[in-house]
Write an enzyme that holds these catalytic residues in place. Structure first.
Site, short mmCIF file in Angstrom:
data_model
loop_
_atom_site.label_atom_id
_atom_site.label_comp_id
_atom_site.label_asym_id
_atom_site.label_seq_id
_atom_site.Cartn_x
_atom_site.Cartn_y
_atom_site.Cartn_z
N LYS A 9 0.83 -1.21 0.00
CA LYS A 9 0.00 0.00 0.00
C LYS A 9 0.87 1.27 0.00
CE LYS A 9 -3.91 -2.15 2.37
NZ LYS A 9 -4.94 -1.96 3.42
N TYR A 49 -12.42 -2.27 -3.50
CA TYR A 49 -12.92 -2.32 -2.12
C TYR A 49 -14.45 -2.29 -2.05
CZ TYR A 49 -8.28 -1.83 0.05
OH TYR A 49 -7.01 -2.05 0.51
N ARG A 85 -1.64 -14.70 3.66
CA ARG A 85 -2.44 -14.04 4.70
C ARG A 85 -1.80 -14.26 6.08
NH1 ARG A 85 -6.93 -10.70 3.77
NH2 ARG A 85 -7.95 -11.64 5.58
N ARG A 102 2.53 -7.10 8.98
CA ARG A 102 1.83 -5.99 9.67
C ARG A 102 2.28 -5.87 11.11
NH1 ARG A 102 -3.81 -7.90 7.05
NH2 ARG A 102 -3.94 -6.49 5.26
N ASN A 112 -1.79 -0.19 6.96
CA ASN A 112 -1.33 -1.52 7.40
C ASN A 112 -0.45 -2.21 6.36
OD1 ASN A 112 -3.36 -2.11 5.63
ND2 ASN A 112 -4.44 -3.54 6.96
N HIS A 115 -1.96 -5.40 1.31
CA HIS A 115 -3.27 -6.04 1.11
C HIS A 115 -3.04 -7.40 0.47
CE1 HIS A 115 -7.39 -6.74 -0.27
NE2 HIS A 115 -6.81 -7.19 -1.38
N GLU A 126 -9.47 -9.94 -8.03
CA GLU A 126 -8.50 -8.85 -7.86
C GLU A 126 -7.38 -8.92 -8.90
OE1 GLU A 126 -7.60 -9.22 -3.66
OE2 GLU A 126 -9.53 -8.36 -3.10
P1 CMP Z 1 -7.25 -4.60 3.47
O1 CMP Z 1 -6.76 -5.98 3.68
O2 CMP Z 1 -6.65 -3.81 2.38
O3 CMP Z 1 -8.82 -4.67 3.24
C1 CMP Z 1 -9.71 -3.65 3.66
C2 CMP Z 1 -9.02 -2.59 4.42
O4 CMP Z 1 -9.86 -1.74 5.16
C3 CMP Z 1 -8.12 -3.20 5.45
O5 CMP Z 1 -7.02 -3.81 4.84
C4 CMP Z 1 -7.80 -2.01 6.34
O6 CMP Z 1 -6.64 -1.31 5.90
C5 CMP Z 1 -9.01 -1.13 6.12
N1 CMP Z 1 -9.77 -0.96 7.36
C6 CMP Z 1 -10.36 -1.90 8.09
N2 CMP Z 1 -10.97 -1.34 9.17
C7 CMP Z 1 -10.72 0.00 9.10
C8 CMP Z 1 -11.06 1.09 9.92
N3 CMP Z 1 -11.79 0.94 11.03
N4 CMP Z 1 -10.64 2.31 9.54
C9 CMP Z 1 -9.91 2.47 8.39
N5 CMP Z 1 -9.56 1.45 7.58
C10 CMP Z 1 -9.96 0.23 7.94
#
Ligand code: CMP
Length: 143
Positions: A9, A49, A85, A102, A112, A115, A126
């Site tokens: 990311k 998303y 994962r 992470r 984080n 993805h 994806e």
């Molecule tokens: P990702 O695996 O990219 O898939 C969805 C993303 O939503 C997740 O990682 C987080 O980075 C993001 N996410 C999940 N919960 C929250 C939250 N409460 N606030 C902001 N981002 C979030």
């Protein structure tokens, strides 16, 4: 051979973690089957998303993922979806175990670092969203 979609990311790219992350998956034994550094357009981010559309953080999520370059990748290997994962750790870096990506590098649930697809269906979706079929290679003839 199973394939998954992984993406460093904007926070990971900005913090120069691309090489480190690629190296982790290479050393694990997975094969890089496609990769590109790109800035995600808004419509692609909203599509990628889409399952989070109703969540209160959706706007923030799209804004962040489009805020700077990402490194999009396809990785190939046995059980690569679930194993990647595991290697990434829990979504919230504060809950992610040390030794996971992470857990070691993540800061907040939004920033984080990485993805990864969570199922065979999302991996296929994806990969097709981010890559043309001709840009995804295969090593199966070398196995
Ligand atoms: P990702 O695996 O990219 O898939 C969805 C993303 O939503 C997740 O990682 C987080 O980075 C993001 N996410 C999940 N919960 C929250 C939250 N409460 N606030 C902001 N981002 C979030």
């Amino acid at each position: 051979m199973e394939k998954t979609f992984l993406m460093v990311k904007p926070d990971g790219v900005q913090r120069n973690l691309v090489g480190e992350i690629v190296s982790l998956f290479e050393r694990k034994g997975f094969k890089l089957a496609g990769a590109k550094l790109m800035q995600i357009p808004n419509d692609l981010a909203e599509n990628h998303y889409g399952e989070h559309k109703e969540r209160p953080f959706f706007g923030e999520l799209v804004e962040f993922i489009t805020s700077g370059p990402v490194f999009a990748m396809v990785w190939e290997g046995e059980n690569v979806i679930a194993t990647a994962r595991e290697m990434m750790g829990k979504t919230n870096p504060q809950d992610a175990a040390p030794g996971t990506i992470r857990g070691d590098y993540g800061v907040t649930v939004g920033k984080n670092v990485i993805h990864g697809s969570d199922s065979p269906e999302s991996a296929e979706r994806e990969i097709n969203l981010f890559f043309d079929e001709s840009d995804v290679l295969s090593y199966s003839k070398q196995d």
